[in-house]
Motif scaffolding. Sequence first.
Motif, PDB file in Angstrom:
ATOM      1  N   PHE A   1       0.614  -0.991  -0.094  1.00 48.18           N
ATOM      2  CA  PHE A   1      -0.104   0.072   0.153  1.00 48.18           C
ATOM      3  C   PHE A   1       0.632   1.370   0.004  1.00 48.18           C
ATOM      4  CE2 PHE A   1      -2.583   3.413   2.114  1.00 48.18           C
ATOM      5  CZ  PHE A   1      -3.478   3.291   1.411  1.00 48.18           C
TER       6      PHE A   1
ATOM      7  N   SER B   1       3.911   3.862  -0.653  1.00 49.39           N
ATOM      8  CA  SER B   1       4.933   4.176  -1.798  1.00 49.39           C
ATOM      9  C   SER B   1       6.307   3.981  -1.394  1.00 49.39           C
ATOM     10  CB  SER B   1       4.858   5.734  -2.179  1.00 49.39           C
ATOM     11  OG  SER B   1       3.431   5.647  -2.748  1.00 49.39           O
TER      12      SER B   1
ATOM     13  N   GLY C   1       4.880   7.347   2.975  1.00 47.38           N
ATOM     14  CA  GLY C   1       4.473   7.697   1.584  1.00 47.38           C
ATOM     15  C   GLY C   1       3.057   7.383   1.142  1.00 47.38           C
ATOM     16  N   ALA C   2       1.995   7.873   1.919  1.00 49.46           N
ATOM     17  CA  ALA C   2       0.496   7.809   1.466  1.00 49.46           C
ATOM     18  C   ALA C   2      -0.129   9.173   2.005  1.00 49.46           C
ATOM     19  CB  ALA C   2      -0.033   6.445   2.154  1.00 49.46           C
TER      20      ALA C   2
ATOM     21  N   ALA D   1      -4.599  10.797  -8.735  1.00 53.41           N
ATOM     22  CA  ALA D   1      -4.407   9.565  -9.511  1.00 53.41           C
ATOM     23  C   ALA D   1      -3.561   8.479  -8.615  1.00 53.41           C
ATOM     24  CB  ALA D   1      -4.282   9.460 -10.861  1.00 53.41           C
ATOM     25  N   HIS D   2      -2.465   9.066  -8.447  1.00 52.69           N
ATOM     26  CA  HIS D   2      -1.466   8.322  -7.675  1.00 52.69           C
ATOM     27  C   HIS D   2      -1.659   7.969  -6.117  1.00 52.69           C
ATOM     28  CE1 HIS D   2       2.645   7.850  -5.680  1.00 52.69           C
ATOM     29  NE2 HIS D   2       2.651   6.893  -6.542  1.00 52.69           N
ATOM     30  N   GLU D   3      -2.366   9.051  -5.545  1.00 56.54           N
ATOM     31  CA  GLU D   3      -2.647   8.972  -4.067  1.00 56.54           C
ATOM     32  C   GLU D   3      -3.983   8.355  -3.880  1.00 56.54           C
ATOM     33  OE1 GLU D   3      -0.377   9.162  -2.139  1.00 56.54           O
ATOM     34  OE2 GLU D   3       1.355  10.036  -3.230  1.00 56.54           O
ATOM     35  N   SER D   4      -4.809   8.218  -4.663  1.00 54.08           N
ATOM     36  CA  SER D   4      -6.157   7.613  -4.510  1.00 54.08           C
ATOM     37  C   SER D   4      -5.851   6.222  -3.654  1.00 54.08           C
ATOM     38  CB  SER D   4      -6.988   7.213  -5.800  1.00 54.08           C
ATOM     39  OG  SER D   4      -8.043   6.451  -5.329  1.00 54.08           O
ATOM     40  N   CYS D   5      -6.478   5.910  -2.609  1.00 56.60           N
ATOM     41  CA  CYS D   5      -6.342   4.535  -1.813  1.00 56.60           C
ATOM     42  C   CYS D   5      -6.945   3.610  -2.676  1.00 56.60           C
ATOM     43  CB  CYS D   5      -6.761   4.663  -0.533  1.00 56.60           C
ATOM     44  SG  CYS D   5      -8.469   4.334  -0.171  1.00 56.60           S
ATOM     45  N   GLY D   6      -7.851   3.751  -3.465  1.00 61.40           N
ATOM     46  CA  GLY D   6      -8.350   2.557  -4.199  1.00 61.40           C
ATOM     47  C   GLY D   6      -9.524   1.857  -3.670  1.00 61.40           C
TER      48      GLY D   6
ATOM     49  N   ARG E   1     -11.126   5.545  -7.283  1.00 63.78           N
ATOM     50  CA  ARG E   1     -10.139   4.527  -7.878  1.00 63.78           C
ATOM     51  C   ARG E   1     -10.068   4.645  -9.142  1.00 63.78           C
ATOM     52  NH1 ARG E   1     -12.067  -0.191  -6.209  1.00 63.78           N
ATOM     53  NH2 ARG E   1     -13.059  -0.653  -8.234  1.00 63.78           N
ATOM     54  N   VAL E   2     -11.202   4.521  -9.821  1.00 67.19           N
ATOM     55  CA  VAL E   2     -11.389   4.527 -11.414  1.00 67.19           C
ATOM     56  C   VAL E   2     -11.264   5.813 -12.004  1.00 67.19           C
ATOM     57  CG1 VAL E   2     -12.518   3.686 -13.386  1.00 67.19           C
ATOM     58  CG2 VAL E   2     -12.475   2.218 -11.392  1.00 67.19           C
ATOM     59  N   GLY E   3     -12.153   6.866 -11.221  1.00 67.13           N
ATOM     60  CA  GLY E   3     -12.312   8.247 -11.798  1.00 67.13           C
ATOM     61  C   GLY E   3     -11.102   8.895 -12.059  1.00 67.13           C
TER      62      GLY E   3
ATOM     63  N   THR F   1      -7.800   8.101 -12.217  1.00 69.67           N
ATOM     64  CA  THR F   1      -7.218   7.592 -13.447  1.00 69.67           C
ATOM     65  C   THR F   1      -7.900   7.879 -14.807  1.00 69.67           C
ATOM     66  OG1 THR F   1      -6.438   5.665 -12.165  1.00 69.67           O
ATOM     67  CG2 THR F   1      -6.413   5.309 -14.373  1.00 69.67           C
ATOM     68  N   LEU F   2      -9.154   7.728 -14.923  1.00 69.60           N
ATOM     69  CA  LEU F   2      -9.806   8.246 -16.139  1.00 69.60           C
ATOM     70  C   LEU F   2      -9.692   9.711 -16.463  1.00 69.60           C
ATOM     71  CD1 LEU F   2     -13.213   6.041 -15.926  1.00 69.60           C
ATOM     72  CD2 LEU F   2     -11.307   5.727 -17.486  1.00 69.60           C
TER      73      LEU F   2
ATOM     74  N   MET G   1     -17.626   1.958 -14.896  1.00 70.65           N
ATOM     75  CA  MET G   1     -16.163   1.977 -14.451  1.00 70.65           C
ATOM     76  C   MET G   1     -15.768   0.895 -14.045  1.00 70.65           C
ATOM     77  SD  MET G   1     -16.098   5.371 -11.977  1.00 70.65           S
ATOM     78  CE  MET G   1     -15.784   7.217 -12.517  1.00 70.65           C
TER      79      MET G   1
ATOM     80  N   GLU H   1     -12.458  -1.015 -15.812  1.00 67.01           N
ATOM     81  CA  GLU H   1     -11.242  -1.168 -15.193  1.00 67.01           C
ATOM     82  C   GLU H   1     -10.744  -2.520 -15.291  1.00 67.01           C
ATOM     83  OE1 GLU H   1     -10.142  -0.788 -10.396  1.00 67.01           O
ATOM     84  OE2 GLU H   1     -12.034  -1.176 -10.918  1.00 67.01           O
TER      85      GLU H   1
ATOM     86  N   ASP I   1     -13.284   5.110 -21.667  1.00 66.06           N
ATOM     87  CA  ASP I   1     -12.282   4.727 -22.250  1.00 66.06           C
ATOM     88  C   ASP I   1     -11.731   3.314 -21.455  1.00 66.06           C
ATOM     89  OD1 ASP I   1     -12.058   6.422 -24.350  1.00 66.06           O
ATOM     90  OD2 ASP I   1     -10.914   7.777 -23.309  1.00 66.06           O
TER      91      ASP I   1
ATOM     92  N   LEU J   1      -9.321   0.748 -19.852  1.00 65.96           N
ATOM     93  CA  LEU J   1      -7.975   0.579 -19.260  1.00 65.96           C
ATOM     94  C   LEU J   1      -7.112  -0.426 -19.823  1.00 65.96           C
ATOM     95  CD1 LEU J   1      -8.769   2.242 -15.572  1.00 65.96           C
ATOM     96  CD2 LEU J   1      -8.083   3.378 -17.592  1.00 65.96           C
TER      97      LEU J   1
ATOM     98  N   SER K   1      -3.738  -5.957  -2.038  1.00 65.35           N
ATOM     99  CA  SER K   1      -2.432  -5.300  -2.133  1.00 65.35           C
ATOM    100  C   SER K   1      -2.457  -4.171  -3.157  1.00 65.35           C
ATOM    101  CB  SER K   1      -1.326  -6.093  -2.309  1.00 65.35           C
ATOM    102  OG  SER K   1      -0.158  -5.553  -2.038  1.00 65.35           O
ATOM    103  N   GLY K   2      -1.362  -3.169  -3.170  1.00 69.43           N
ATOM    104  CA  GLY K   2      -1.391  -2.259  -4.005  1.00 69.43           C
ATOM    105  C   GLY K   2      -2.368  -1.015  -3.413  1.00 69.43           C
ATOM    106  N   ARG K   3      -2.353  -0.069  -4.402  1.00 65.83           N
ATOM    107  CA  ARG K   3      -3.207   0.989  -4.124  1.00 65.83           C
ATOM    108  C   ARG K   3      -3.668   1.830  -5.139  1.00 65.83           C
ATOM    109  NH1 ARG K   3       0.583   5.619  -1.275  1.00 65.83           N
ATOM    110  NH2 ARG K   3       0.499   6.493  -3.317  1.00 65.83           N
ATOM    111  N   GLY K   4      -4.831   2.490  -5.121  1.00 62.20           N
ATOM    112  CA  GLY K   4      -5.341   3.245  -6.241  1.00 62.20           C
ATOM    113  C   GLY K   4      -5.783   2.286  -7.240  1.00 62.20           C
ATOM    114  N   ILE K   5      -5.296   2.747  -8.494  1.00 63.31           N
ATOM    115  CA  ILE K   5      -5.924   1.740  -9.669  1.00 63.31           C
ATOM    116  C   ILE K   5      -4.860   0.463  -9.820  1.00 63.31           C
ATOM    117  CG2 ILE K   5      -4.535   2.787 -11.536  1.00 63.31           C
ATOM    118  CD1 ILE K   5      -8.025   2.122 -12.017  1.00 63.31           C
TER     119      ILE K   5
ATOM    120  N   LYS L   1      -4.685  -1.311  -7.224  1.00 60.57           N
ATOM    121  CA  LYS L   1      -4.993  -2.143  -6.041  1.00 60.57           C
ATOM    122  C   LYS L   1      -5.525  -3.596  -6.844  1.00 60.57           C
ATOM    123  CE  LYS L   1      -9.237  -2.008  -3.864  1.00 60.57           C
ATOM    124  NZ  LYS L   1     -10.306  -1.481  -3.048  1.00 60.57           N
TER     125      LYS L   1
END
Lengths: 594, 250
Positions: free
Chosen positions: A60, A62, A324-325, A484-489, A495-497, A499-500, B93, B97, B128, B130, B172-176, B178
Amino acid sequence: MGTHAELEAIVDRYSGESTALLQILREAQEIEGWLPPATLTCLARLLEMPRARVEGVAGFYSFLHIERAGRYRVLFSDNITDRMAGNSELLDRFCNSLWLERGKTSEDGLALVDTTSCTGMCDQGPAMLVNGWAIPQLTPARVDEVAELIRSHTPVEDWPAALFQIEDNIHRSDMLLDASLEPGAAIRAAATSGPLATLEAIQCSNLRGRGGAGFATGLKWQSCRNATGDMHYVVCNADEGEPGTFKDRVLLTRYADLVFEGMTVCAFVIGARKGFLYLRGEYRHLLAPLQEVLARRRSDGLLGNDICGQPGFEFDIDIHLGAGAYICGEESALIESLEGRRGIPRNRPPYPVTHGYLQQPTTVNNVETFCAAALIALRGGEWYAGIGTGKSTGTKVLSVSGDCVRPGIYEYPFGVTVRQVLEDCGAQRTQAVQISGPSGTCIDATEFERRIAFEDLPTAGAFMVFDESRDIFEVASNFVHFFAHESCGFCTPCRVGTTLLRNVIDKLHKGKGSQHDLNQIFKLSRLLQSASHCGLGHTACNPLLDTIKRFRPAYERRLESLEFEPAFDLDGALERARAMTGRDDAGAHLRTDE
Amino acid sequence: MTAEGKTASFQLDGATVPFEPGQTVIQAALAAGHYIPHLCYHPEFKPHGSCRVCTVEVDGRTVASCTLQAQDGMEVLSQSDRLRKEHQTLVQMLFVEGNHFCPSCEQSGNCRLQAVAYDLDIMSAELDHLFPNRPVDASHPEILLEFNRCILCELCVRASAEVDGKNVFALSGRGITKHLIVNAESGRLADTDIAVTDKAMEVCPVGVILRKGVGFRVPIGERRFDRQPISAQAREDAPRRPTTGNEDST
């Protein structure tokens, strides 16, 4: 991996507590510069928790690496102010000089070079972090020096101290930054008047949270004090992640006693015995000095048992380092992180004042809020309420950066105009000011008479100045990438918005935009604002909406057609093939623009 | 029950919905046969509100109905034009995704994502794609993990932890970036202690966790959402006690 004994020693140092998982992972990473799979397995076994959970937490943050990351991890701060100061050219120079590709660990495992979100050095950028240690004021010479130190395999602890020198840059001080408080004075004042009278002083001061939201501090303390629980906790939010903000860095460097004093007063009022300072990972360099201050305060009887001779007043503070979050600046995500989890904002209600750390009543306040609270405990609520404006009492510490002669720290009573700040910092031909960072407001030159106050322009402190030479589209684009980089998802819209939105902005950046893309921005923004789980999603589109409203030509000249342009880039799709074959000649490209 | 002994209720799009203390809006609505679109909510688990597809409007505020405690006299909207558009975009979305190809998916007709999309009259993705790169995990002899279809609802994570007591899955992971991971150093499902009888095997709303060899036992056209739209099956999702995968399969 680290040997079993090394890892066991780390886990033992934290008494095998699962809440310390983030701290344990951070220390375990120092052994090899990354967290190999076997290390995660070993830690999971030692902590008696599922391995997948340990990996989930490691994945999670960075600054934690679960892929091989090299002996030197070099992260260039990538805030818009770093960009304006030329960080991209320095990054290229650095990569070329070490024969590295950005984002990829070198074959020999020596180094990884990449970018990271704003590191809080905007007044002395461009900046970088090397293995977590901040290096500001990058120039070609300093970047070459760093490259040479890496090439010669010099351990970071042996690098010249001058590289790590960080300035405070205080240019205007008022009652908070001018306060020279004898350590313990505010606690003794609180102890003399008692918890209820101290709470009353905080309430009567009308102090509001300095993290940006402006919640009434007295009400928060009172709700927490009245909440039932086995333990009460005080948490200081020093996860100063909003791009363009660095005032907490200076407060913690120069006024650490005042911060801890405020936390101790809060503990006295709400009945807490335990406190945490959540320090953002980017401020790793402050950890040891802050721990020294804590140790001194313990030996002076200002922490520990019977504080200031008050029988039964027991309180101590631990420092928890982030990794880093940005999202951990949200108080419930911060608490999750403190508990050793992924920093995901909780569903609220219940709020932290009743169900915070370990589901116990917890008061979370900003660094600056605690400083102000200490002064109020000493000098009274009425004194404080007399400063500032009706709904915004006291002063605000601003972090000024960007196009101005004197970037740095400026403290003003609330109600100061934007124009006044611009004059004081020596800004000229100013086109726009970003107030309170990307999640705040972008204003143009017609609005410089507006005031810094909760009634008009609320702020957590960031004040980024852009002069007429700047392309506001680049500013917005930087902020969109940041979110987009910091969204926790956690939630779909964010999460998707985010990035779009980033993809739409990149398309516009390439000059391939159309009216359809602007409509997509509005559609996605509406959804983010209404359906997101937390404030990050709600505010992620602010930079776009603000700048489209005020600087529409910056967008329109990037539109190729007014109808529709496909996002799919036929020539771009060949990029991987070009990389694999090492070709970049005309024959390896498709002409798509005719 | 309210203090006066009257059954507590709220208004949902003009209809009266009774509820029991502690129920969330979606729980009470589904129990009463009123459908609100949803994906990460499951009748046997504590709601957590991540997919946001069940978003409703209460007093001008937009909130996830699965985590919103029902209150007496509350006025809830779930079907306004605005909300319907939001529900559509949220589902779109989730489509863009991942990598979803309904015609070749063995879960077609049993897939909730597909069923909710049909129910919301979604004809195309509009956004669009991904096109993420998500390799499948076919290491386990009896189970296939098709990550391309994952919508990150965490139901398998919750089922494995809370019912099976195994923690086979986590995020795991974060944001897009994840993503779903399994509890093994190798990262392979074959090296976990999952069993086909686990609860985690039966909660996936899409086609990620698949039992090998049985995919087309029920032909396409005769499956759950082929027979009736998902909105006509609201009561199936009314709250109930957790059952283990074991009990169901015996």
